[in-house]
Structure formats: C-alpha cells, structure tokens
Design an enzyme around this catalytic site. Structure first.
Site: not given
Ligand code: SAH
Length: 212
Positions: A63
């Site tokens: 993000s």
């Molecule tokens: N917090 C992260 C950015 C998140 S991007 C950082 O600081 O880099 C969103 C993430 O959520 C992605 O890696 C994606 O694979 C994950 N994601 C999406 N759906 C999900 C689910 N149902 N359970 C766990 N992770 C999930």
C-alpha cells in the site's frame, strides 16, 4: 541507493504523512524506523519511498505509505495490544504495527507471499507471526484481538472478524460501498453493540476466497 534510506523515509514522513493529516509522533517514528525498501522487489528499491502503492509480485501491491499511516492512526493502538491483520502482502503494514510495540498475527492467502513476508519480518526482528490461510475466517487460535486490520477490499464485515474482536476492540477495513468504490470503515465492538464510522475513500486489491 543514491541516498541513505533514513533520509528518504524522513522526507516521506514530512511530505506524504505529516503533510496530510497524520500527526501522532509514535506513528511517525515507526515510519522512519521501518526500511520500506526491503519490503519491495529489488527493482523497486529506488522508488520504495514514493507516494504510491508498488507491485510486490503475484499481482499484489504494497500500500501507499499514507494509506498505511492513515489506517494505523484509525486503529488507535496502545503498546502490548494483540492485532490481527488480514492480507500480509509484503509484511510492511505488520512491521509498522510491530514497531509500535504491538503483537501481530497476519494472515495471507498466497503461500509464496506468506513465506517471503515471514522470512523478511523474522530477519528484521519484527514480532509478527504470518499465517498462510484464508483470512475471511480470521485466526481463531489467538482470538480475541484488541485490533483487527484488513488490507484487502471486502464486500462485507465477516462474522468471524466480529466474533474474534475483543470487547471495546476496533476493526479497520476497506469495504466495497458501491460499484468501483471503497471506503475505510472503523467498527467498534461496544457493550451496547457494534458501531460503524466511515472515513476516506480508498483503493485496495480485492479480498479473495480460498488459498493459492
Ligand atoms: N498489507 C500489505 C498490503 C496488502 S495487499 C502490505 O503492507 O504490503 C493485499 C493482500 O491481501 C495481498 O497479498 C493478497 O494476496 C491478500 N489477500 C487477499 N484476499 C485474502 C484473504 N481472503 N485472506 C488473506 N489474504 C488475502
């Protein structure tokens, strides 16, 4: 890198975070202490501190710094609290939370990202346990949590999150509100029931079902 990363991080804090509306000194300190360039692929290390999200592989993103700061502020944490994150991605948000003195559990549905993030966080000595799984179910093994932060856009607040949130706990999540629109929700678990408050519009990758 052309400059010491600490100087890039300090400029990031001044221009992108203080320059908007996040002023909490503890949060600002956390942002200068976490080496963001180690949370992006090597080819992006030179642009790690710019004002935007960046690709981290598997079609996912780390993000934008301001969004990480804003969500951290909305989470209203105290050192020692237990925090559950849904969507580990690079592990950067987790690292910021851990550097605020929080105990963090973070769930990621993509195995490769979960493994890379756990290694990176452990190598940098952040107190974060990464769990490979579908975060829609939370992580009941360590519940209740004082705080829950969701970093992928969800169509709803999952019942599992509500049930794993401590009394007087807070959840912060980007929710899909209308076609193509997402908005940050703060949900408090109060004695009289849950209370929702809506904040900034935002753009996150979608929360998906199951694991890969
Ligand atoms: N917090 C992260 C950015 C998140 S991007 C950082 O600081 O880099 C969103 C993430 O959520 C992605 O890696 C994606 O694979 C994950 N994601 C999406 N759906 C999900 C689910 N149902 N359970 C766990 N992770 C999930």
């Amino acid at each position: 890198m052309a400059r010491a990363w600490q100087s890039e991080a300090a400029d990031m804090v001044e221009e992108q975070i203080v320059g908007r509306d996040v002023r909490d000194a503890r949060i600002l300190e956390a942002f200068v202490s976490v080496p963001r360039h180690l949370f992006v692929p090597p080819e992006y290390a030179g642009t790690a501190y710019v004002d935007r999200p960046l690709p981290i592989g598997e079609r996912q993103t780390i993000s934008q710094p301001y969004m990480v700061a804003k969500m951290t502020e909305l989470l209203l944490t105290e050192p020692g609290m237990k925090v559950l994150e849904i969507g580990t991605g690079s592990g950067y948000q987790s690292a910021v939370l851990a550097s605020l003195g929080l105990r963090v559990w973070s769930v990621e549905r993509l195995e490769s990202l979960a493994m890379e993030a756990q290694k990176r966080l452990s190598d940098l000595n952040f107190d974060v346990k990464v769990i490979y799984g579908d975060g829609r179910g939370g992580f009941p093994e360590e519940a209740p949590y004082d705080r829950i932060i969701v970093t992928a856009a969800s169509p709803r607040v999952e019942a599992a999150w509500d049930s794993q949130l401590a009394l007087n706990g807070r959840l912060v999540a980007p929710l899909n509100v209308m076609t193509g629109n997402q908005r940050l929700l703060v949900r408090e678990n109060l004695a009289q029931g849950f209370r929702n408050t809506w904040y900034d519009y935002c753009r996150f990758v979608p929360l998906l079902q199951g694991t890969e």
